[in-house]
Design an enzyme around this catalytic site. Structure first.
Site, PDB file in Angstrom:
ATOM      1  N   GLU A 274      49.269  31.203  31.060  1.00 47.44           N
ATOM      2  CA  GLU A 274      50.035  32.441  30.854  1.00 47.44           C
ATOM      3  C   GLU A 274      50.787  32.843  32.110  1.00 47.44           C
ATOM      4  OE1 GLU A 274      46.501  34.546  28.260  1.00 47.44           O
ATOM      5  OE2 GLU A 274      47.366  35.571  29.964  1.00 47.44           O
TER       6      GLU A 274
ATOM      7  N   CYS B 295      53.851  37.148  37.451  1.00 49.03           N
ATOM      8  CA  CYS B 295      52.455  36.845  37.732  1.00 49.03           C
ATOM      9  C   CYS B 295      52.207  35.436  37.195  1.00 49.03           C
ATOM     10  CB  CYS B 295      51.590  37.883  37.018  1.00 49.03           C
ATOM     11  SG  CYS B 295      49.839  37.531  37.107  1.00 49.03           S
TER      12      CYS B 295
ATOM     13  N   CYS C 126      39.287  28.886  34.400  1.00 51.64           N
ATOM     14  CA  CYS C 126      38.768  29.268  35.716  1.00 51.64           C
ATOM     15  C   CYS C 126      37.263  29.045  35.720  1.00 51.64           C
ATOM     16  CB  CYS C 126      39.072  30.746  35.974  1.00 51.64           C
ATOM     17  SG  CYS C 126      38.576  31.303  37.617  1.00 51.64           S
TER      18      CYS C 126
ATOM     19  N   CYS D  26      33.623  35.426  36.624  1.00 54.53           N
ATOM     20  CA  CYS D  26      33.564  36.903  36.723  1.00 54.53           C
ATOM     21  C   CYS D  26      33.332  37.478  35.327  1.00 54.53           C
ATOM     22  CB  CYS D  26      34.864  37.451  37.314  1.00 54.53           C
ATOM     23  SG  CYS D  26      35.205  36.814  38.962  1.00 54.53           S
TER      24      CYS D  26
ATOM     25  N   CYS E 219      36.277  39.170  33.195  1.00 60.93           N
ATOM     26  CA  CYS E 219      37.579  38.498  33.134  1.00 60.93           C
ATOM     27  C   CYS E 219      37.668  37.515  31.974  1.00 60.93           C
ATOM     28  CB  CYS E 219      37.831  37.776  34.459  1.00 60.93           C
ATOM     29  SG  CYS E 219      39.425  36.934  34.507  1.00 60.93           S
TER      30      CYS E 219
ATOM     31  N   CYS F  16      45.081  39.464  32.586  1.00 62.45           N
ATOM     32  CA  CYS F  16      44.462  38.175  32.862  1.00 62.45           C
ATOM     33  C   CYS F  16      43.796  37.399  31.728  1.00 62.45           C
ATOM     34  CB  CYS F  16      43.377  38.469  33.892  1.00 62.45           C
ATOM     35  SG  CYS F  16      43.375  37.303  35.166  1.00 62.45           S
TER      36      CYS F  16
HETATM   37  N1  SAH Z   1      41.069  34.452  40.738  1.00 63.92           N
HETATM   38  C1  SAH Z   1      41.890  35.384  41.435  1.00 63.92           C
HETATM   39  C2  SAH Z   1      43.179  35.733  40.732  1.00 63.92           C
HETATM   40  C3  SAH Z   1      43.162  35.934  39.247  1.00 63.92           C
HETATM   41  S1  SAH Z   1      42.586  37.429  38.576  1.00 63.92           S
HETATM   42  C4  SAH Z   1      41.090  36.630  41.732  1.00 63.92           C
HETATM   43  O1  SAH Z   1      39.955  36.734  41.309  1.00 63.92           O
HETATM   44  O2  SAH Z   1      41.585  37.486  42.443  1.00 63.92           O
HETATM   45  C5  SAH Z   1      43.725  38.663  39.017  1.00 63.92           C
HETATM   46  C6  SAH Z   1      43.078  40.019  39.150  1.00 63.92           C
HETATM   47  O3  SAH Z   1      42.758  40.578  37.852  1.00 63.92           O
HETATM   48  C7  SAH Z   1      41.779  39.969  39.929  1.00 63.92           C
HETATM   49  O4  SAH Z   1      41.725  41.054  40.820  1.00 63.92           O
HETATM   50  C8  SAH Z   1      40.750  40.124  38.825  1.00 63.92           C
HETATM   51  O5  SAH Z   1      39.534  40.558  39.328  1.00 63.92           O
HETATM   52  C9  SAH Z   1      41.442  41.092  37.894  1.00 63.92           C
HETATM   53  N2  SAH Z   1      40.908  41.180  36.539  1.00 63.92           N
HETATM   54  C10 SAH Z   1      40.383  40.203  35.783  1.00 63.92           C
HETATM   55  N3  SAH Z   1      39.978  40.689  34.591  1.00 63.92           N
HETATM   56  C11 SAH Z   1      40.254  41.996  34.592  1.00 63.92           C
HETATM   57  C12 SAH Z   1      40.063  43.048  33.646  1.00 63.92           C
HETATM   58  N4  SAH Z   1      39.509  42.830  32.453  1.00 63.92           N
HETATM   59  N5  SAH Z   1      40.474  44.274  34.009  1.00 63.92           N
HETATM   60  C13 SAH Z   1      41.059  44.511  35.219  1.00 63.92           C
HETATM   61  N6  SAH Z   1      41.262  43.565  36.133  1.00 63.92           N
HETATM   62  C14 SAH Z   1      40.847  42.323  35.836  1.00 63.92           C
END
Ligand code: SAH
Length: 346
Positions: free
Chosen positions: A91, A104, A111, A115, A118, A332
Site C-alpha cells: 500500500e 507514505c 512485517c 506490534c 498494527c 497502516c
Molecule cells: N515499522 C515502522 C513504520 C511503519 S508503521 C514503525 O514502526 O515506525 C507507521 C506508524 O504507524 C508507526 O508509528 C506505527 O506505530 C503506527 N501505527 C500502526 N498501526 C497503527 C494504528 N492502528 N493506529 C495508529 N498508528 C498506528
C-alpha cells in the site's frame, strides 16, 4: 539469467553498467535522466536501438500496477493498493498538506515486528522490497494522481530498518538530481526501534527526519504492545535516540498512538516528559486507528488534549496528528488486510 531493474541502480552503478557495455560514461546521465520517466527501455529514445536491445538482454524497467485506489471524500487522500511483479500487494497513501504532496510508502511485504495494534504485521513478513519497488510507488502514484510528490514518509507497510540496505539504496536513488530529486529534508523514516540500525543510520548522516514509534514509556507496557522492546528495551532505545540527535543534529519525531485506558494516563505523560525533556524531540500524538483485529479503542479528544497539555507544561514539544483518510482505511496495512480478509471471506 535474472534481469535487473534499471531503477534499482544508483547513479554510480549505472555508470559502471555503461562502462561494462563499452559505452562512454556520459551515457549514464542520459540513461539516469530517462529511466524514472519512461515505462520501458524501448522508450529511452535518446539511446540507439542497438544499445536499447543490448540493455534489454540484462535489464528491464519495473512498473507497479494499481490494483485498487480509494479516494477520501473528506480530504482528497488517496490510498493505493499496488501489485508487485510477483503478485504480492503493498500500500501507499497520497496526502495533501500545505507544505506539499506527500506519499507514505511501504518498505516490505508484510512485517515481522508484531506490534499488537498494527494491521501490517498480522500475516507476518513475506519479503523485503527492493529499492526500485519502494521508488516505483512514487512514480506510480504521480502517474495515477497527475500530481508531483515532494515529500516521502516511510511509514507504510514494513519496518524500514529491517530492510536496511535496500532502504539506504532507495534514499540515495530518490535523492539524485537526475532521478526524482527529492531532498533528504523532505523524507521521513519511521522505525519501531531497532537500536543497532539507528546507530548505523546515524553514521550515514543523511539529513532525513527520523521518527521513532515509541507508544509507551514503560518497558512492561511497551513489550506487551511492541515485541521489539524485548530485544531493545527503552533504556537502550532512548540512548540510541539521544546519540542520533547528537551525531546528526537532527530532531527526532516520537510517534505515540493513544489507546484508551492503555497508554493514555497522566503517569504515562509524566514519564514520557521525563525521558525526553530538554532534547531535540517532537512528540506526535496519534489517536489510535481502530483495527478490527486488535480491539484497541481511541482515546477521546478531550483526553488527548489533556495528555498533550501535560507534556507541554513539562517543556515538551507535542502536537496531535491530523487524521487524514479516516473514511478509506488509510492507516497502516488496513487496505491490504481488508483485501486479504475479503479474499478469505470469499
Ligand atoms: N515499522 C515502522 C513504520 C511503519 S508503521 C514503525 O514502526 O515506525 C507507521 C506508524 O504507524 C508507526 O508509528 C506505527 O506505530 C503506527 N501505527 C500502526 N498501526 C497503527 C494504528 N492502528 N493506529 C495508529 N498508528 C498506528
Amino acid at each position: 539469467m535474472e534481469k535487473t531493474d534499471l531503477r534499482n541502480l544508483t547513479f554510480e552503478e549505472t555508470k559502471e553498467l555503461c562502462i561494462s557495455l563499452g559505452q562512454a560514461p556520459f551515457r549514464a546521465k542520459q540513461i539516469y535522466s530517462s529511466v524514472f520517466k519512461v515505462r520501458s527501455i524501448d522508450e529511452i529514445t535518446t539511446l540507439s536501438k542497438d544499445l536499447r536491445a543490448k540493455l534489454s538482454e540484462t535489464h528491464y524497467i519495473g512498473n507497479l500496477s494499481c490494483a485498487r485506489k480509494q479516494v477520501s471524500k473528506k480530504d482528497g487522500t488517496v490510498k493505493f493498493l499496488f501489485e508487485l511483479a510477483d503478485g504480492n500487494f503493498i500500500e501507499s497513501v497520497f496526502m495533501k498538506y500545505k507544505h506539499g504532496n506527500t506519499l507514505c510508502v511501504s518498505s516490505q511485504v508484510g512485517c515481522v515486528m508484531g506490534c499488537t495494534f498494527c494491521a501490517s504485521t498480522i500475516g507476518g513478513k513475506v519479503r523485503n522490497l527492493t529499492a526500485a519497488e519502494i521508488l516505483e510507488q512514487i512514480i506510480a502514484a504521480e502517474a495515477e494522481t497527475g500530481q508531483r510528490i515532494s515529500n516521502i514518509v516511510m511509514m507504510g507497510i514494513g519496518e524500514p530498518l529491517d530492510n536496511f540496505d535496500n532502504v539506504v539504496k532507495f534514499l540515495k536513488i530518490v535523492n539524485h538530481p537526475d532521478s526524482l530529486n527529492i531532498g533528504y529534508r523532505h523524507i521521513s523514516l519511521s522505525t519501531c526501534g531497532i537500536v543497532p540500525k539507528i546507530y548505523e543510520l546515524a553514521e550515514l548522516n543523511f539529513p532525513i527526519t527520523l521518527s521513532v514509534s515509541l507508544h509507551a514509556p514503560f518497558d512492561e507496557m511497551r513489550t506487551e504492545m511492541m515485541p521489539v522492546n524485548k530485544a531493545y528495551p527503552l533504556e537502550s532505545l532512548i540512548r540510541a535516540m539521544k546519540d542520533y540527535v547528537k551525531k546528526t543534529n537532527r530532531r527526532i519525531s516520537i510517534e505515540y498512538a493513544l489507546i484508551r485506558d492503555k497508554n493514555d494516563s497522566a503517569a504515562c505523560a509524566d514519564k514520557l516528559a521525563s525521558q525526553f525533556s530538554g532534547g531535540l524531540f517532537h512528540i506526535n500524538l496519534i489517536p489510535v486507528n481502530n483495527v478490527r483485529e486488535t480491539g484497541y479503542k481511541k482515546t477521546d479528544t478531550t483526553h488527548v488534549l489533556a495528555f498533550q497539555n501535560r507534556l507541554i507544561k513539562r517543556g515538551l514539544n507535542a502536537t496531535v496528528r491530523r487524521e487524514l483518510g479516516s473514511d478509506i482505511d488509510a492507516a497502516c496495512g488496513q487496505l491490504r488486510k481488508k483485501t486479504q480478509n475479503l479474499q478469505e471471506d470469499r
